[in-house]
Design a protein around this motif. Structure first.
Motif, PDB file in Angstrom:
ATOM      1  N   UNK A 138      43.500  29.624  27.729  1.00 51.48           N
ATOM      2  CA  UNK A 138      42.170  29.038  27.899  1.00 51.48           C
ATOM      3  C   UNK A 138      41.372  29.703  29.018  1.00 51.48           C
ATOM      4  N   UNK A 139      42.012  29.939  30.148  1.00 52.15           N
ATOM      5  CA  UNK A 139      41.273  30.452  31.301  1.00 52.15           C
ATOM      6  C   UNK A 139      42.184  31.282  32.192  1.00 52.15           C
ATOM      7  N   UNK A 140      41.624  32.363  32.754  1.00 52.77           N
ATOM      8  CA  UNK A 140      42.333  33.182  33.744  1.00 52.77           C
ATOM      9  C   UNK A 140      41.744  32.857  35.106  1.00 52.77           C
ATOM     10  N   UNK A 141      42.585  32.466  36.050  1.00 51.08           N
ATOM     11  CA  UNK A 141      42.101  32.095  37.375  1.00 51.08           C
ATOM     12  C   UNK A 141      41.613  33.317  38.149  1.00 51.08           C
ATOM     13  N   UNK A 142      40.835  33.045  39.197  1.00 51.65           N
ATOM     14  CA  UNK A 142      40.304  34.132  40.027  1.00 51.65           C
ATOM     15  C   UNK A 142      41.325  34.752  40.938  1.00 51.65           C
ATOM     16  N   UNK A 143      42.523  34.207  40.959  1.00 51.05           N
ATOM     17  CA  UNK A 143      43.636  34.789  41.708  1.00 51.05           C
ATOM     18  C   UNK A 143      44.933  34.386  41.026  1.00 51.05           C
ATOM     19  N   UNK A 144      45.969  35.133  41.273  1.00 48.62           N
ATOM     20  CA  UNK A 144      47.250  34.825  40.649  1.00 48.62           C
ATOM     21  C   UNK A 144      47.896  36.057  40.059  1.00 48.62           C
ATOM     22  N   UNK A 145      49.109  35.879  39.555  1.00 48.27           N
ATOM     23  CA  UNK A 145      49.895  37.003  39.054  1.00 48.27           C
ATOM     24  C   UNK A 145      49.316  37.603  37.780  1.00 48.27           C
ATOM     25  N   UNK A 146      48.714  36.780  36.927  1.00 51.32           N
ATOM     26  CA  UNK A 146      48.142  37.332  35.694  1.00 51.32           C
ATOM     27  C   UNK A 146      46.910  38.180  36.006  1.00 51.32           C
TER      28      UNK A 146
END
Length: 324
Positions: free
Chosen positions: A132-140
């Motif tokens: 649904x959504x890719x965060x503005x930070x994180x491993x992905x």
């Protein structure tokens, strides 16, 4: 002799024209260099606010270039029925690490798109997770920055996580400290064929509603409702039973071609009404959502840089004001 004279004159003219072009190019280059030198000379001292802003901008660009140089080897891909499949591995190295994306059941996404209650048992459901959504930070996000050729986007589906292949078991595996995901991306466009003929009986209805865009420049039709009977329902059911969920038509998709007609919403509308067999080309709704998100992101970046560029001017103006 006259012909030779004409050839010599023509050659001389061409040479003169080429020399003139070379002189203009050299002059333009010199002017550009002078302008650049003047601009560099006009830059404030290293301790000034403008210089700090310029240094900050330089750091941002340097980080972007650094990310590009950190690109790894291309990710191997597989292809099936027009879909692209690849592997994505994420590892949490600290307790604070987050995978950085939200998901839902593929069943929820499909059933909502065809107007079914999530608890319905009248329709097969896909065994995937919907990104649904890719965060503005994180491993992905870090994965995406390192893999331009295999970035994961909203609208992609997850086929498996650490070998688990059902929505329930995959959701559990996503809590592990290391995940190996199999990602599938459906094609942006796909084709289906619908026939209104039903033996010797009356023609069947197509079984969906659509609307023309308010903007006349948009040459497509938007699916607004999928009925539970008619040609489209039969087609969707057949595709689902064959596990071809990427060929299911849902609300929000656009019709970009009807038979041999495209780039004319009115003519496509009339063809849908009059033709007994319609061959449709459809474009997925997430294509438009991604395009809008990209434009919003670009606008945010531009606004941020514009705001940063105005700060030095405001600071310089304030420093000129006499004390009260």
């Amino acid at each position: 002799e006259a012909a030779a004279k004409q050839q010599a004159e023509a050659a001389a003219k061409q040479q003169a024209e080429q020399e003139e072009r070379d002189r203009k190019a050299a002059a333009e280059k010199a002017a550009a260099e002078q302008a650049a030198a003047a601009k560099a000379k006009a830059l404030p001292s290293p301790g000034s606010t403008k210089s700090s802003w310029a240094a900050g901008l330089k750091d941002v660009l340097a980080k972007q270039n650094e990310k590009k140089t950190q690109q790894v080897e291309p990710v191997a891909k597989r292809y099936k029925d027009g879909c692209t499949i690849w592997d994505c591995e994420l590892i949490k190295e600290t307790a604070d690490d987050k995978y950085g994306f939200s998901h839902s059941s593929g069943k929820t996404e499909i059933f909502k798109g065809i107007g079914l209650d999530e608890n319905s048992t009248d329709f097969p459901s896909p065994k995937v997770l919907f990104v649904r959504k890719i965060a503005g930070e994180g491993l992905l996000l870090k994965w995406n920055e390192a893999h331009d050729d295999a970035n994961v986007q909203p609208g992609d589906r997850i086929l498996s996580v650490n070998g688990a292949t059902t929505a329930e078991t995959m959701s559990k595996e996503l809590k592990a400290s290391k995940i190996a995901m199999e990602i599938i991306r459906y094609p942006e466009e796909f084709d289906i064929s619908l026939s209104k003929k039903a033996g010797d009986g009356p023609l069947k209805k197509l079984g969906f509603k659509f609307e023309k865009p308010a903007n006349e420049e948009v040459k497509e039709l938007k699916i607004t409702e999928v009925g539970k009977d008619g040609c489209l329902w039969d087609s969707n059911l057949q595709q689902a039973e064959k596990d071809m969920f990427h060929n299911i038509v849902m609300v929000g998709m656009r019709i970009v071609q009807v038979n041999n007609i495209s780039d004319d919403a009115n003519k496509m509308k009339e063809e849908l009404k009059s033709a007994e067999t319609v061959n449709l080309r459809l474009r997925r709704a997430e294509v438009y959502a991604l395009a809008r998100a990209k434009l919003v992101r670009q606008a945010q970046i531009l606004a941020a840089f514009t705001s940063m560029s105005k700060r030095p001017e405001a600071a310089a103006s304030a420093s000129k004001d006499p004390p009260s």
